[in-house]
Each structure stands twice: as structure tokens, then as C-alpha cells.
Design a protein around this motif. Structure first.
Motif, PDB file in Angstrom:
ATOM      1  N   PHE A  21     -29.659  13.250 -19.803  1.00  0.00           N
ATOM      2  CA  PHE A  21     -29.669  14.323 -18.789  1.00  0.00           C
ATOM      3  C   PHE A  21     -28.925  13.870 -17.533  1.00  0.00           C
ATOM      4  CE2 PHE A  21     -33.420  16.796 -20.575  1.00  0.00           C
ATOM      5  CZ  PHE A  21     -32.744  17.994 -20.622  1.00  0.00           C
ATOM      6  N   LYS A  22     -29.201  12.613 -17.132  1.00  0.00           N
ATOM      7  CA  LYS A  22     -28.623  12.089 -15.896  1.00  0.00           C
ATOM      8  C   LYS A  22     -27.102  12.113 -15.947  1.00  0.00           C
ATOM      9  CE  LYS A  22     -28.667   7.649 -14.459  1.00  0.00           C
ATOM     10  NZ  LYS A  22     -29.318   6.334 -14.456  1.00  0.00           N
ATOM     11  N   ARG A  23     -26.562  11.841 -17.124  1.00  0.00           N
ATOM     12  CA  ARG A  23     -25.095  11.747 -17.239  1.00  0.00           C
ATOM     13  C   ARG A  23     -24.464  13.036 -17.765  1.00  0.00           C
ATOM     14  NH1 ARG A  23     -23.588   5.719 -19.332  1.00  0.00           N
ATOM     15  NH2 ARG A  23     -25.205   4.563 -18.245  1.00  0.00           N
ATOM     16  N   GLY A  61     -32.892  -0.749 -21.901  1.00  0.00           N
ATOM     17  CA  GLY A  61     -32.270  -0.583 -23.207  1.00  0.00           C
ATOM     18  C   GLY A  61     -31.622   0.783 -23.350  1.00  0.00           C
ATOM     19  N   ALA A  62     -32.283   1.826 -22.841  1.00  0.00           N
ATOM     20  CA  ALA A  62     -31.759   3.189 -22.966  1.00  0.00           C
ATOM     21  C   ALA A  62     -30.436   3.321 -22.222  1.00  0.00           C
ATOM     22  CB  ALA A  62     -32.781   4.188 -22.424  1.00  0.00           C
ATOM     23  N   SER A  63     -30.386   2.756 -21.028  1.00  0.00           N
ATOM     24  CA  SER A  63     -29.178   2.839 -20.225  1.00  0.00           C
ATOM     25  C   SER A  63     -28.039   2.039 -20.881  1.00  0.00           C
ATOM     26  CB  SER A  63     -29.511   2.312 -18.825  1.00  0.00           C
ATOM     27  OG  SER A  63     -28.355   2.126 -18.099  1.00  0.00           O
ATOM     28  N   ARG A  64     -28.376   0.862 -21.411  1.00  0.00           N
ATOM     29  CA  ARG A  64     -27.360   0.050 -22.098  1.00  0.00           C
ATOM     30  C   ARG A  64     -26.824   0.793 -23.322  1.00  0.00           C
ATOM     31  NH1 ARG A  64     -31.453  -3.849 -21.993  1.00  0.00           N
ATOM     32  NH2 ARG A  64     -31.216  -4.429 -24.177  1.00  0.00           N
ATOM     33  N   GLU A 108     -37.688  -0.655 -21.628  1.00  0.00           N
ATOM     34  CA  GLU A 108     -37.801  -1.933 -20.902  1.00  0.00           C
ATOM     35  C   GLU A 108     -36.439  -2.587 -20.699  1.00  0.00           C
ATOM     36  OE1 GLU A 108     -40.788  -2.851 -19.727  1.00  0.00           O
ATOM     37  OE2 GLU A 108     -41.390  -0.921 -20.554  1.00  0.00           O
ATOM     38  N   PHE A 109     -36.466  -3.690 -19.945  1.00  0.00           N
ATOM     39  CA  PHE A 109     -35.260  -4.472 -19.677  1.00  0.00           C
ATOM     40  C   PHE A 109     -35.083  -5.611 -20.687  1.00  0.00           C
ATOM     41  CE2 PHE A 109     -36.226  -2.353 -15.738  1.00  0.00           C
ATOM     42  CZ  PHE A 109     -34.988  -2.037 -15.203  1.00  0.00           C
ATOM     43  N   ASN A 131     -39.498   9.742 -22.029  1.00  0.00           N
ATOM     44  CA  ASN A 131     -38.464   9.171 -22.907  1.00  0.00           C
ATOM     45  C   ASN A 131     -37.194   8.800 -22.119  1.00  0.00           C
ATOM     46  OD1 ASN A 131     -36.089   9.068 -24.636  1.00  0.00           O
ATOM     47  ND2 ASN A 131     -37.500   9.609 -26.272  1.00  0.00           N
ATOM     48  N   PRO A 132     -36.855   7.502 -22.092  1.00  0.00           N
ATOM     49  CA  PRO A 132     -35.754   7.055 -21.237  1.00  0.00           C
ATOM     50  C   PRO A 132     -34.372   7.461 -21.740  1.00  0.00           C
ATOM     51  CG  PRO A 132     -36.592   5.219 -22.534  1.00  0.00           C
ATOM     52  CD  PRO A 132     -37.489   6.391 -22.828  1.00  0.00           C
ATOM     53  N   VAL A 133     -34.244   7.697 -23.063  1.00  0.00           N
ATOM     54  CA  VAL A 133     -32.932   8.124 -23.582  1.00  0.00           C
ATOM     55  C   VAL A 133     -32.662   9.560 -23.158  1.00  0.00           C
ATOM     56  CG1 VAL A 133     -31.569   8.549 -25.664  1.00  0.00           C
ATOM     57  CG2 VAL A 133     -33.026   6.522 -25.532  1.00  0.00           C
TER      58      VAL A 133
END
Lengths: 75, 346, 428
Positions: free
Chosen positions: C265-267, B184-187, C421-422, C258-260
Motif C-alpha cells: 500500500f505504502k508504495r 523482511g517485508a520491506s526487503r 521482524e528485522f 500484515n507488513p507486506v
């Protein structure tokens, strides 16, 4: 729920804390409450004062029911 | 597998508009577009019967016609039922949708139809049956039949059905979970960058449009009416006798308060799982204001307080479910002469 | 300001004579762990510890919090500032994270809003903690301990245990070193000025007793939105004290990872500039919600953002906060994407959110939490099985011979609104 009961034919007032949600789900008469865990009370106040506060809110709700409105109204 | 096909008088080769009043009849084997369907279904399935009914007859006798046709279908013990496609023909679309819905819900047999997106049958039946998107006219017959046959075989074999765009059916308005290829974060970050660049992006949840109810005229003499209290704050008698759930409530409770002047920490509590229950449990009047309602009744400001209150839990409970509770409650309240309602929410 | 976050790989856990990392095998001295978890907390009467591994027929419920064991090896501050270590600012230097394992606090818990973790079976597809080697702590407290004290005792016991285990990784050789650099948003790296500036709006569910999140040990309930560096978040500055529905509870583990923040950071410097993070709460009164949203929007604007990612925790009234942020930012011309889960009913036919705004035209869905799942029986249950009927997402009659039918709501992290999550939902 307020919307469906009103649709069924009984004037309904919604006393709730988060007014935008009440607007979104379509209540017509809305009375803002105090806080989510205690919509009609305030535990920091003495009991007597708290009850007066509650009474004022319910009276406001009754006034809302007695008021003619043409659209969603927050009292 | 055995298949029964439903057609109207025109595609069933009985006649045009002048024959639209005919009652349902059964023909053996495929008829009209059924021949194409048989070719597309291949050797796995056999159209054993075709039921033909006039569009006007159906529209004017929906219940009776549905019963008759359902009985005819039952005689053939089909594994699958096809209807139409109806393209943009309104009466035909309604008939196809109604028959498929009855077959699915009452016979438990998969059924499928096809229509143009704007056919009125779509709005009425898209939530209960798979409706394949077709063109508005019979020029879309081959393409529509191809998609219908493919999806019908999948349904009949119990294979998983993919999203609408992939399978060719019209969206049913149902939210279904699936695993996306990215988190979700990547999307979210990808969607935001597209939005900023002005590139097309697809929101994963289009905001709904809520319907509204015209406000009722005000209550005229509050001092003469019966007022009822309802709460979505989960106030229930201590011990939660009806076991109203902490969230996603599947029920509501109706509780006698005729002998009570106020709620107490000993008599009532909250079943709501979405907010800190301390204050409500300490003094349940903070959510359901029985104490002041009784005072106002005594003072003559309210005519009478309804001897019961209703309670449910608003936490994660779907709007549709809450609406259903409200309709049931309203029916009882109207029968008991209640003329005003206060709902409290947390 | 640079944080080097080092991954120390843990591929097996077992009880041992002392707590030590032997290659990728973590040996845990049970008594040492129990003593660390209990600390000097006189409210705690007993602690039991269990190991639950992926693939085992084990169900853990009710779960209070999950924490990733970590240790600060270089730089200022310590783990979980304000709660376990001092209040010195974290987010710089070097931190070792024990990847692949987690501390799970379970057992007798406050309230009814906790969830479950299945270590195998269909439920294991939905929780990230079905894939970690878990040290599960069942903590009991003195009879008569208030809910607030109970929550605090459990929260701190879990953090202490994570710090204790983290120490085992102090001298380990990391398998991976990630370098995160925070720059002032007002001095962009040269050549980057034309990349869009993005701010992360990080709503912490913090509403008072039992619904609380801690920022450097301070309850965020009384917080006006403020700025925080991404590396501070990664370094344990935010800790969960929440007793809310399991599916969209942001555990301490989620905050640490935290995935956001990671994605931004990654981008950073590639297709965007990560300008910073605004943390706020979602309070219980309308004025408090409006105040927080308006104050937060102002901070995002102050950072000269072009766009913002908004995340939340929980559902129902927090939807209103998210919509206020969204509408406020969009009005300022700052484009938004919001991450949310849905409560669309068991059949998916209902409206998904309690509040909406037409300005929320870019939404990422992390799934319909009302969708039901049948969880087959497990050989071993850690915690209390009977709790399921009272748990959010369960219902009376949930327990049957075939297992338990629950909504995804009951599975820890299933529809996490940080986008961990996906899972997603679409119209079918």
C-alpha cells in the motif's frame, strides 16, 4: 534418511505424503501416501476398508523395493 | 599475547621442493613472512616461535605430523596460532587447515590461516576455521597478511566477528542470524522491484544443491529377507520414554515390537509436533503400519519383520541431523542382516 | 473503497473501576474483561487476567494467540467478521486500533506447539510482543473438552476480550490516520500504467484440526485460493486458529498488521501498482497442494501481475507449497520473491528448507529458527514453566539454574514469515 540408508547399502522405500520434499532430499524409491496427519490411513473410511488401503500401500512399497530403477522414481 | 606461526619448508626458509620431506622443526621468533606479521600485529602480540614442516612430510603423515606439531605448539602456550598464508598451494593449504582445526578443537586456542578460494584446503576446513581469502600467488602476501592479522587480533580478544565480506574471510557455509536494517517485508518488496527492473539483487538464501545416491539394485526375494520399519512421524511408546522432542529432534528411539501384532491407542502415540496428532494417536498404524506388516509376514510375503522399529521426529529436524540418525541406524541394521527398509513420513 | 485506519495510542495499562481510555492510559475493569472473555461459553470454567509490561521480569508461556484491540467506528461490518460480528464485508470506513497494547491468550493450551514471550532480557529482542503492553488471559476449560473445542473456546475468548478492550477506543482522538484505498486492478490510476503490477500471494497455514486459519469465520482448510482486498485483511477478516511452532506462527495480530500488505500500500502508485492479494492454504495432501498452487497461480496471472511476493506460515511441508507457487509463477514469467525462515540446525551448517526449486532465486530469509538462546530466569511466570521441555524448540534438560536454553523456534514471532521482524540469516 532414505538416502543415507540406501547409501549405506540397504534398499529403501520412502512412503510419504509430500513427494516433492522426498525428491528434494533424495529418496530413490518413493510411494505417495494419503495425507500428512494420516499417511497410511483414512479416518473417514470404516476400519476394515482403511486397513485394506494401508495394506495396498505397503504392498506397493514392497513392489517398489523389488523394482529395478535407474533414477528417483515415484511409484 | 603469545603467537605461534606455522610455515612450510619454503616460507620457513629451509629450502624448495627438494626439502619438502623434512619433519617438523621449531625456530624461535618470527621467520620469513613472520617478520611481516610481527610488524602488522604490533606491540600487542609477539610471535614467540615458528614451526616449519615439509609439505610432503605432512601430506604423507597427516595424523602423525598433526600430533607432533600440536605438541610443539602446546609447549609455547600460545594465545593465538597463525598458519600460512598458503595461497594456492594445495598440500600447504591442507596442512595449514588441519593444524588450525586441531588447535581450535583440541587446544581451544583461536587459529587462523589464509588461502586462495580454490585451494583444496578451503573446502576441507572452511567450516571449522577462519580462512582469510588471499590471492593465488605470493604477490598477495601483504594484503593477505594484513587481513589475517586484523582478524586474528579480533579472534584472540574474543571480539565479535562480522560477516565474511567485511572481515575478509571465506564464507564458512554456516547460516548465522543477524538483525537487518529493514524488516523482511520491506526487503522483499525492494528485492522484487530490483528483480523486475533487471537490476542486480542478492538473494538472502541461495537454493542448495542436494547430492544424490545411485539407486541400489532391487530386493530379489522379499519372502526371504528381513525388513525393518522406520518412521519420521514420531510414533513412540505411550509416554514417550526417550522424550524424543516435538521438533528439532536431537535423538531417535529404537523400540521392541517383537511381541506386538499391531499398535494401539493405548500402547503408542506420536511425539511429532508438526501435524495434528489426533489421527495418529487414535490409530498409530496410520503412521507406522505394523498391523499390515505383520499380516504380510504371516502370509509369507515378507521373510521376517525386524523385531525393532526406529522412530524420530522429522519436524524442523535438520537434514544433517537426520542423515546422522540414518547412518547410525543403518550400521545396526546391516549388522543384524536387514536387507530392506520402509520409511514412513507424515 | 477506502479504509481509514486510526492509531489510538496506549502508553500505560492498569486495572480500574471501569474500562476506559484516559488520555493514553488504558484502565481495565478486570471483572468486565473476564466476563467478556468468558462470554456465554459453557466450555470455559475459569479465566484469569494479568498485565505484563515491557521491561518487567515476566515470562508468558505457552502462548496461543495475540490480538490487537480494535473497534469499528464507521462503515460496514464489525470486528472479526464471521466469528464475533456478522459476516458483512469489512475493509471500508473507519477503524480505531489501540496501538501499543495486545491481548495474549495463554495458560493451559492445546498441544505442545505454543511458544513464549519474555517481557525483558535477551529474549525480548526477538518477539514484537515483548514491546507491547499485554493483557494476558489464562483460560481453563472443562475436563474432557476435545482439542478442537478447546482451541475454539480459547480463540473466541481472546477475540471477545480484544473487542471489549477495543470499545474503550471508540471515542478516542487518533494520533495518526492512515488512509488505504483499494482500486480495481483493471482500472489503473492514470499515469501509473508503466509501474509494475504486484500481487501478494498470502498462504494461510490451514490443514485441519489445530492447524487452522479463519477467513470471515470460515476455516481456510477447505478454501480454493481466492481474492481479498488488503483493507479486509487489515480490518480483521483473517483470524489465527493455529497451534504451531511459535517462531513462525502468524498470530491474529500479525494478520491485522500484515507488513507486506502495508508495504505494498505504502508504495502503491509510487514505484508499483498493488493489484491485489490471493489467499490460499497449504493442505495435507499432494493433490490439494497442487490444486491450490495451480489455482492460485492462475488468479495471479488473471490479475495481469508482473511480480508477486509469496509468504508462508510454518515450515516443512509448507515449503513445498511455497516452491510450487514460486515455480508456477516464474514459469508464467511472473517474477517472485519469497519470504521464509530457515531450519539450518543449531550450528547453521545444515540445509535450511525441506523443499527447494532452482526458480526460487530471490528469497528473503527471516532467520535460522534453530539458533539457540539462553533465557535467564524471570521473577514471574504467567502460564506453566514445565511446558518448555515439551515445547517445539525446547528439549529435555532445557531448564537449568541459569535459565532455559531454547531455540528461537520457541519465541513467539521470532522468525515471522510475513517479514514482520528485522531478523535475517546470512552465510558466515
Amino acid at each position: 534418511m532414505a538416502k543415507e540408508i540406501e547409501r549405506a547399502g540397504i534398499p529403501t522405500v520412502h512412503i510419504c505424503t509430500i513427494v516433492p520434499i522426498s525428491r528434494t532430499v533424495g529418496a530413490n524409491r518413493i510411494v505417495p501416501a494419503i495425507a500428512i496427519p494420516h499417511p497410511l490411513g483414512n479416518p473417514t473410511k470404516p476400519k476394515k476398508e482403511e486397513k485394506l488401503l494401508r495394506k495396498a500401500l505397503v504392498e506397493k512399497a514392497l513392489r517398489a523395493l523389488e523394482t529395478k530403477i535407474d533414477e528417483q522414481t515415484v511409484f | 599475547m603469545k603467537v605461534v606461526h606455522y610455515l612450510n619448508q619454503f616460507f620457513g626458509q629451509i629450502g624448495a621442493e627438494d626439502k619438502a620431506g623434512i619433519e617438523p622443526v621449531v625456530k624461535t621468533g618470527p621467520v620469513g613472512p613472520g617478520v611481516l606479521f610481527q610488524e602488522l600485529l604490533g606491540s600487542e602480540a609477539e610471535i614467540t616461535a615458528t614451526i616449519v614442516c615439509g609439505d610432503n612430510y605432512f601430506a604423507e603423515h597427516i595424523d602423525k605430523a598433526t600430533e607432533k606439531i600440536l605438541a610443539m605448539i602446546t609447549d609455547y602456550h600460545p594465545d593465538l596460532v597463525l598458519a600460512g598464508p598458503a595461497f594456492n598451494a594445495g598440500r600447504y593449504g591442507i596442512a595449514c587447515g588441519a593444524i588450525c582445526a586441531a588447535v581450535v578443537s583440541r587446544l581451544g586456542v583461536p587459529a587462523i590461516t589464509g588461502m586462495f578460494a580454490e585451494n583444496p584446503g578451503v573446502e576441507s576446513f572452511r567450516k571449522t576455521v577462519y580462512i582469510v581469502a588471499t590471492r593465488g600467488t605470493t604477490a598477495g602476501m601483504r594484503d593477505g597478511a594484513l587481513k589475517m592479522a586484523r582478524l586474528a587480533l579480533k579472534l584472540a580478544k574474543g571480539q565479535p566477528i562480522g560477516p565474511p565480506g567485511e572481515e575478509g574471510y571465506l564464507p564458512r557455509g554456516l547460516r548465522k542470524n543477524y538483525f537487518a536494517p529493514e524488516t523482511g517485508a520491506s526487503r522483499a518488496v525492494t528485492m522484487l522491484l530490483k528483480k523486475l527492473k533487471g537490476e542486480p539483487f542478492l538473494t538472502e538464501y541461495p537454493m542448495p544443491v542436494f547430492d544424490r545416491v545411485v539407486p541400489l539394485p532391487p530386493v530379489e526375494r522379499m519372502s526371504e529377507v528381513t525388513l525393518a520399519l522406520i518412521t519420521s512421524g514420531g510414533i513412540v511408546p505411550k509416554g514417550n520414554p526417550d522424550r524424543v522432542e516435538a521438533s528439532s529432534a536431537t535423538k531417535y528411539g529404537k523400540y521392541d515390537i517383537s511381541a506386538l501384532q499391531r499398535l494401539t491407542a493405548e500402547s503408542h502415540e506420536t511425539a511429532h509436533g508438526g501435524y495434528d496428532p489426533t489421527y495418529a494417536n487414535e490409530d498409530p498404524n496410520r503412521v507406522l503400519p505394523l498391523d499390515v506388516a505383520r499380516d504380510l509376514e504371516r502370509e509369507g510375503i515378507i521373510g521376517r519383520l525386524y523385531p525393532y522399529y526406529y522412530a524420530t521426529v522429522g519436524n524442523g529436524t535438520s537434514v544433517a541431523r537426520a542423515g546422522q540418525f540414518a547412518r547410525e541406524i543403518a550400521t545396526e541394521l546391516i549388522a543384524d542382516g536387514v536387507r530392506a527398509v520402509i520409511i514412513t513420513s507424515t | 473503497m477506502v479504509l481509514e485506519l486510526c492509531s489510538v495510542s496506549v502508553e500505560d495499562i492498569s486495572w480500574g473501576r471501569k474500562t476506559i481510555l484516559d488520555g493514553t492510559a488504558l484502565l481495565v475493569h478486570r471483572e468486565g474483561l473476564l466476563a467478556a472473555a468468558k462470554g456465554n461459553d459453557h466450555r470455559i470454567t475459569s479465566v484469569k487476567a494479568f498485565i505484563a509490561r515491557p521491561g518487567e521480569s515476566v515470562r508468558i508461556l505457552p502462548v496461543k494467540d495475540v490480538i490487537e484491540p480494535r473497534v469499528k467506528v464507521e462503515g460496514k461490518g464489525g470486528m472479526f467478521p464471521g466469528l464475533i460480528s456478522g459476516v458483512e464485508t469489512v475493509g471500508t470506513g473507519r477503524t480505531h486500533a489501540l496501538r501499543g497494547c495486545a491481548v495474549v491468550t495463554a495458560g493451559q493450551v492445546v498441544g505442545v506447539q505454543e511458544g513464549l514471550i519474555d517481557m525483558s532480557g535477551p529474549g525480548a529482542h526477538y518477539s514484537p510482543f515483548s514491546r507491547t503492553l499485554n493483557i494476558v488471559l489464562a483460560v481453563n476449560v472443562k475436563y474432557g473438552t476435545s482439542p478442537h473445542e478447546h482451541e475454539e473456546a480459547l480463540r473466541l475468548a481472546g477475540l471477545r476480550a480484544a473487542v471489549y478492550l477495543g470499545e474503550a477506543g471508540r471515542n478516542a482522538k487518533p494520533v495518526d490516520v492512515e488512509r488505504f484505498e483499494v482500486r480495481s486492478p483493471f482500472t489503473p490510476k492514470r499515469g501509473n500504467a508503466d509501474l509494475p503490477g504486484i500481487v501478494y500471494v498470502y498462504m494461510l497455514l490451514s490443514q485441519g484440526l489445530l492447524h487452522d486459519t479463519y477467513l470471515y469465520g470460515q476455516n481456510a482448510t477447505s478454501l480454493l485460493p481466492t481474492l481479498i482486498m488488503g483493507t479486509e485483511i487489515m480490518d480483521g477478516a483473517i483470524v489465527s486458529g493455529n497451534c504451531v511452532s511459535a517462531c513462525d506462527k502468524n498470530t491474529t495480530y500479525h494478520h491485522q498488521n500484515n507488513p507486506v500488505v502495508r508495504e505494498l500500500f505504502k508504495r502503491d502508485g509510487i514505484d508499483l501498482r498493488f493489484l491485489g492479494t490471493v489467499v490460499g492454504n497449504c493442505n495435507v495432501t499432494l493433490p490439494a497442494k497442487l490444486r491450490a498452487a495451480q489455482y492460485g497461480v492462475k488468479l495471479v496471472e488473471f490479475l495481469c501481475a508482473d511480480g508477486a511476493v509469496i509468504t508462508k506460515e510454518g515450515f516443512g511441508n509448507p515449503d513445498a507449497d511455497a516452491m510450487m507457487y514460486c515455480a508456477g509463477l516464474e514459469q508464467m514469467g511472473i517474477r517472485t520473491v519469497m519470504i521464509t525462515d530457515e531450519f539450518a540446525g543449531v550450528d547453521g551448517a545444515s540445509q535450511s528448507l525441506a523443499d527447494t526449486t532452482p526458480r526460487a532465486d530471490a528469497v528473503v530469509s527471516t532467520g535460522n529458527a534453530n539458533e539457540r538462546i539462553l533465557l535467564p530466569p524471570m521473577e514471574k511466570v504467567i502460564g506453566d514453566m514445565r511446558v518448555i521441555e515439551r515445547m517445539a524448540g525446547g528439549q529435555s534438560g532445557s531448564i537449568s539454574q541459569e535459565g532455559i536454553t531454547v531455540e528461537l523456534q520457541a519465541i513467539l514471532g521470532a522468525t515471522n514469515e510475513l517479514g514482520f521482524e528485522f531478523l535475517s540469516a546470512r552465510e558466515e
